[in-house]
Design a protein around this motif. Structure first.
Motif, PDB file in Angstrom:
ATOM      1  N   GLN A   1       0.831  -1.201   0.000  1.00 27.17           N
ATOM      2  CA  GLN A   1       0.000   0.000   0.000  1.00 27.17           C
ATOM      3  C   GLN A   1       0.871   1.259   0.000  1.00 27.17           C
ATOM      4  N   ASN A   2       0.476   2.246  -0.789  1.00 24.44           N
ATOM      5  CA  ASN A   2       1.142   3.546  -0.903  1.00 24.44           C
ATOM      6  C   ASN A   2       2.540   3.480  -1.513  1.00 24.44           C
ATOM      7  N   SER A   3       2.846   2.429  -2.272  1.00 22.24           N
ATOM      8  CA  SER A   3       4.177   2.329  -2.885  1.00 22.24           C
ATOM      9  C   SER A   3       4.147   2.545  -4.396  1.00 22.24           C
ATOM     10  N   TRP A   4       3.015   3.005  -4.946  1.00 26.07           N
ATOM     11  CA  TRP A   4       2.857   3.151  -6.390  1.00 26.07           C
ATOM     12  C   TRP A   4       3.976   3.947  -7.038  1.00 26.07           C
ATOM     13  N   ARG A   5       4.300   5.098  -6.492  1.00 24.03           N
ATOM     14  CA  ARG A   5       5.317   5.948  -7.138  1.00 24.03           C
ATOM     15  C   ARG A   5       6.682   5.267  -7.166  1.00 24.03           C
TER      16      ARG A   5
END
Length: 179
Positions: free
Chosen positions: A106-110
């Motif tokens: 989670q929240n590691s897209w970039r």
């Protein structure tokens, strides 16, 4: 993608008591409505990105100056992001194509996106909703190279939790829609 991750995609906190928003890319300007001439120009350039201003002007029945100004406005507004060639991957020596789905932290897209863009043969990356988080299209020389890419490069990214590889047997590029 979990709802909490969707809520935090734009850099906003997931809850009112959460951490302050992280800086993100500046918001995109509001989309300017396209008229029928703009849409005709876009269809023509999608079909032939090398079309001359003169041929565009003739086909959409405007002056060359008007066609030139419209194309430049479409570029300046970010509607046209660039011009490229359509590649026959097999003829270019890339005989194996696959869509790879990834579940990521989670929240590691970039972070993940940055690493995926550096992969050889990666041609499309999308953050999606559903049973997985990322959809990646790759083209490689053969299945051995594809296996190496998935098992050693992608699965070694710490934020990648799991992958699933879908081999492409045949592809068709879709052209612009006709009116």
């Amino acid at each position: 993608m979990p709802d909490e991750q969707m809520a935090n995609f734009g850099g906003q906190p997931a809850t009112a008591a959460g951490p302050p928003p992280t800086p993100s890319a500046p918001p995109s300007p509001a989309a300017r409505p396209l008229d029928t001439i703009d849409r005709s120009i876009l269809r023509m350039l999608q079909t032939d990105g090398r079309a001359s201003i003169r041929s565009v002007a003739e086909r959409v029945h405007v002056s060359r100056a008007n066609a030139y100004a419209r194309i430049n406005r479409l570029i300046d507004d970010g509607v046209i992001r660039g011009f490229s060639a359509l590649i026959d991957q097999e003829r270019a020596g890339q005989g194996a194509s696959a869509y790879i789905t990834l579940k990521i932290v989670q929240n590691s897209w970039r972070t993940v996106r940055k690493q995926l863009t550096a992969l050889p043969g990666a041609t499309h990356i999308a953050l999606v909703s559903g049973d997985f988080d990322v959809l990646l299209l790759v083209h490689t020389k053969d299945n051995r190279e594809l296996r190496e890419l998935v098992l050693t490069r992608i699965q070694s990214i710490p934020e990648v939790l799991s992958t699933r590889t879908l081999l492409v047997f045949e592809e068709t590029d879709l052209g612009p829609e006709e009116e």
